[in-house]
Design a protein around this motif. Structure first.
Motif, PDB file in Angstrom:
ATOM      1  N   MET A   1       9.780   9.358  -7.211  1.00  0.00           N
ATOM      2  CA  MET A   1      10.703   8.487  -7.343  1.00  0.00           C
ATOM      3  C   MET A   1      11.845   8.694  -6.171  1.00  0.00           C
ATOM      4  SD  MET A   1      11.488   7.043 -11.266  1.00  0.00           S
ATOM      5  CE  MET A   1      13.030   7.218 -11.595  1.00  0.00           C
ATOM      6  N   THR A   2      12.008   7.574  -5.566  1.00  0.00           N
ATOM      7  CA  THR A   2      13.007   7.832  -4.691  1.00  0.00           C
ATOM      8  C   THR A   2      14.421   7.513  -5.281  1.00  0.00           C
ATOM      9  OG1 THR A   2      12.763   5.437  -4.132  1.00  0.00           O
ATOM     10  CG2 THR A   2      11.337   6.879  -3.109  1.00  0.00           C
ATOM     11  N   ALA A   3      15.481   7.838  -4.408  1.00  0.00           N
ATOM     12  CA  ALA A   3      16.703   7.643  -4.760  1.00  0.00           C
ATOM     13  C   ALA A   3      17.416   6.147  -4.630  1.00  0.00           C
ATOM     14  CB  ALA A   3      17.908   8.452  -4.079  1.00  0.00           C
ATOM     15  N   ASP A   4      16.821   5.495  -3.641  1.00  0.00           N
ATOM     16  CA  ASP A   4      16.982   4.186  -3.361  1.00  0.00           C
ATOM     17  C   ASP A   4      16.633   3.029  -4.346  1.00  0.00           C
ATOM     18  OD1 ASP A   4      17.981   5.286  -1.175  1.00  0.00           O
ATOM     19  OD2 ASP A   4      16.541   4.388   0.168  1.00  0.00           O
ATOM     20  N   SER A   5      15.384   3.116  -4.964  1.00  0.00           N
ATOM     21  CA  SER A   5      14.916   2.405  -5.979  1.00  0.00           C
ATOM     22  C   SER A   5      14.476   3.188  -7.217  1.00  0.00           C
ATOM     23  CB  SER A   5      13.968   1.313  -5.537  1.00  0.00           C
ATOM     24  OG  SER A   5      12.565   2.300  -5.080  1.00  0.00           O
ATOM     25  N   ASP A   6      13.956   2.251  -8.152  1.00  0.00           N
ATOM     26  CA  ASP A   6      13.503   2.807  -9.543  1.00  0.00           C
ATOM     27  C   ASP A   6      11.794   2.749  -9.201  1.00  0.00           C
ATOM     28  OD1 ASP A   6      15.847   3.530 -10.285  1.00  0.00           O
ATOM     29  OD2 ASP A   6      16.075   1.761 -11.410  1.00  0.00           O
ATOM     30  N   MET A   7      11.316   2.503  -8.114  1.00  0.00           N
ATOM     31  CA  MET A   7       9.895   2.252  -8.262  1.00  0.00           C
ATOM     32  C   MET A   7       9.030   3.752  -7.845  1.00  0.00           C
ATOM     33  SD  MET A   7       9.494  -1.179  -6.091  1.00  0.00           S
ATOM     34  CE  MET A   7       7.938  -1.016  -5.770  1.00  0.00           C
ATOM     35  N   MET A   8       8.114   3.711  -8.629  1.00  0.00           N
ATOM     36  CA  MET A   8       7.292   5.015  -8.037  1.00  0.00           C
ATOM     37  C   MET A   8       6.140   4.396  -7.359  1.00  0.00           C
ATOM     38  SD  MET A   8       6.933   7.120 -11.478  1.00  0.00           S
ATOM     39  CE  MET A   8       6.411   8.442 -10.858  1.00  0.00           C
ATOM     40  N   MET A   9       6.040   5.440  -6.188  1.00  0.00           N
ATOM     41  CA  MET A   9       4.756   4.994  -5.282  1.00  0.00           C
ATOM     42  C   MET A   9       3.690   6.123  -5.563  1.00  0.00           C
ATOM     43  SD  MET A   9       5.986   2.601  -3.564  1.00  0.00           S
ATOM     44  CE  MET A   9       5.050   2.292  -2.365  1.00  0.00           C
ATOM     45  N   HIS A  10       2.466   5.371  -5.608  1.00  0.00           N
ATOM     46  CA  HIS A  10       1.289   6.131  -5.878  1.00  0.00           C
ATOM     47  C   HIS A  10       0.248   5.876  -4.694  1.00  0.00           C
ATOM     48  CE1 HIS A  10       2.337   7.302 -10.038  1.00  0.00           C
ATOM     49  NE2 HIS A  10       2.535   5.991 -10.101  1.00  0.00           N
ATOM     50  N   GLY A  11      -0.133   7.083  -4.101  1.00  0.00           N
ATOM     51  CA  GLY A  11      -1.334   6.836  -3.176  1.00  0.00           C
ATOM     52  C   GLY A  11      -2.521   6.981  -3.615  1.00  0.00           C
ATOM     53  N   ALA A  12      -3.362   6.394  -3.020  1.00  0.00           N
ATOM     54  CA  ALA A  12      -4.938   6.667  -3.051  1.00  0.00           C
ATOM     55  C   ALA A  12      -5.409   7.599  -2.798  1.00  0.00           C
ATOM     56  CB  ALA A  12      -5.503   5.195  -2.709  1.00  0.00           C
ATOM     57  N   VAL A  13      -6.174   8.514  -3.599  1.00  0.00           N
ATOM     58  CA  VAL A  13      -6.875   9.617  -3.190  1.00  0.00           C
ATOM     59  C   VAL A  13      -8.320   9.575  -3.595  1.00  0.00           C
ATOM     60  CG1 VAL A  13      -6.798  12.160  -3.635  1.00  0.00           C
ATOM     61  CG2 VAL A  13      -4.703  11.033  -3.675  1.00  0.00           C
ATOM     62  N   THR A  14      -8.975   9.817  -2.639  1.00  0.00           N
ATOM     63  CA  THR A  14     -10.677   9.889  -2.968  1.00  0.00           C
ATOM     64  C   THR A  14     -11.118  11.184  -2.923  1.00  0.00           C
ATOM     65  OG1 THR A  14     -10.812   7.821  -1.656  1.00  0.00           O
ATOM     66  CG2 THR A  14     -12.918   9.118  -2.056  1.00  0.00           C
ATOM     67  N   HIS A  15     -11.734  11.809  -4.039  1.00  0.00           N
ATOM     68  CA  HIS A  15     -12.196  12.882  -4.288  1.00  0.00           C
ATOM     69  C   HIS A  15     -13.659  12.804  -4.216  1.00  0.00           C
ATOM     70  CE1 HIS A  15      -8.535  14.684  -6.126  1.00  0.00           C
ATOM     71  NE2 HIS A  15      -8.286  13.373  -6.621  1.00  0.00           N
ATOM     72  N   VAL A  16     -14.290  13.861  -3.433  1.00  0.00           N
ATOM     73  CA  VAL A  16     -15.679  14.254  -3.243  1.00  0.00           C
ATOM     74  C   VAL A  16     -16.198  15.290  -3.767  1.00  0.00           C
ATOM     75  CG1 VAL A  16     -17.506  14.402  -1.456  1.00  0.00           C
ATOM     76  CG2 VAL A  16     -15.273  13.037  -0.956  1.00  0.00           C
ATOM     77  N   VAL A  17     -17.256  15.234  -4.602  1.00  0.00           N
ATOM     78  CA  VAL A  17     -17.762  16.153  -5.185  1.00  0.00           C
ATOM     79  C   VAL A  17     -19.182  16.361  -4.794  1.00  0.00           C
ATOM     80  CG1 VAL A  17     -18.602  16.915  -7.394  1.00  0.00           C
ATOM     81  CG2 VAL A  17     -16.561  15.546  -7.177  1.00  0.00           C
TER      82      VAL A  17
END
Length: 83
Positions: A1-17
């Motif tokens: 969470m950032t101090a400027d807003s209440d939004m949480m940012m999620h990044g896309a992660v691609t896992h390879v098995v």
């Protein structure tokens, strides 16, 4: 969470098995080129065809049981006294 807003940012992660079920790679975000993922997976597939699978603990354990059962089935004399 950032101090400027209440939004949480999620990044896309691609896992390879890999074909053996082990973690092979992690691609973060959406900025990577699709061709990099395709080439990486293609190389994993090509490498898996030429690589011998390493025995794991389960293979070793079942190998011991197979060895013991083959010795018992062949009628080898049992050692009654320990040296």
């Amino acid at each position: 969470m950032t101090a400027d807003s209440d939004m949480m940012m999620h990044g896309a992660v691609t896992h390879v098995v890999d074909i053996g079920g082990r973690f092979a790679a992690k691609f973060h975000g959406m900025d990577f080129k699709n061709v990099n993922l395709i080439l990486y997976v293609s190389e994993l597939i090509n490498n898996a065809q030429h690589r011998r699978r390493e025995p794991n603990w389960w293979d070793r354990l079942t190998g011991v049981f197979q060895w013991v059962s083959s010795r018992l089935a062949s009628g080898c004399p049992r050692q009654t006294e320990f040296p």
